[in-house]
Write a protein that holds these residues in place. Sequence first.
Motif: not given
Length: 283
Positions: A223, A225-226, A269, A272-274, A276-278
Amino acid sequence: MRTSVKYTTAALATSALALTLAACGSSSSATGSAASGSSADASKPLVVVASPTPHAQILEYIEKNLAAKAGLNLQVKVVTDYVTPNTAVQDGSADANYFQHQPYLDDFNKTHGTNIVSVEAVHLEPLGLYSNKVKSAAALADGATIAVPNDATNEGRALKLLADNGLLKLKDGVGTTATPNDVTDNPKHLKFQEIDAAQLPRTLSDVDAAVINGNYALDAKLNPEKDALLLEKAQDNPYANILAVKSGHQNDPRIKKLAALLHSPEVKQYIDTTFSGSVVPAF
């Protein structure tokens, strides 16, 4: 050595793609892709070659949810290397591809003598530094080994990420063509391994850290972002991934339909939804 490995991969993958197209009865290698621009038959399948994640996922969402209503017969062919999608578009065995950014395409056209052009920018996948051995970039030891992509533009992009975060300095003006030879200051004495981009996640157990393209990070269940120690900023980033075709095919009505769907509110959409910023929409 780097070039020979890439060409071997491309040859094997191109052969596999050709067999796949023949098996499914696609006419894209003949009349389907031979027609150019507005003369293309809008009723024929549109064959698009894409990397698995997120490109093929986005296209498959369109295929299942939006294409029929738009009158588009979309066929998605998944390929894991960075050469086959362009050679397939150039030789007519595919109508379009969706996997690369403009700097990579510019370099590919220059190096291979192809004439492929961008239709639309769709999304950005931030490039990141990942590690199984340290929890922060600052914790990298003196002499640490960093794996970087071995294709020209992504290697420069990877080195710029390290430079932007103070791990090294590059020659002024070197831009996206930077290689380890362009490092002018290397306070941690970092060492670099140039690896095929698709293989970078597999190196994490062997190197101290690796700079991995966003799509391959997602494929490896990372991920951005994480998990990334360092991550590219999306603002003013030139590396948005594009829908691309052979020059002269931009006005193919099927391409225009797909481009419109890729820029639709539904696709925005979905991204963005699937992811999550990645993965970040570029429209």
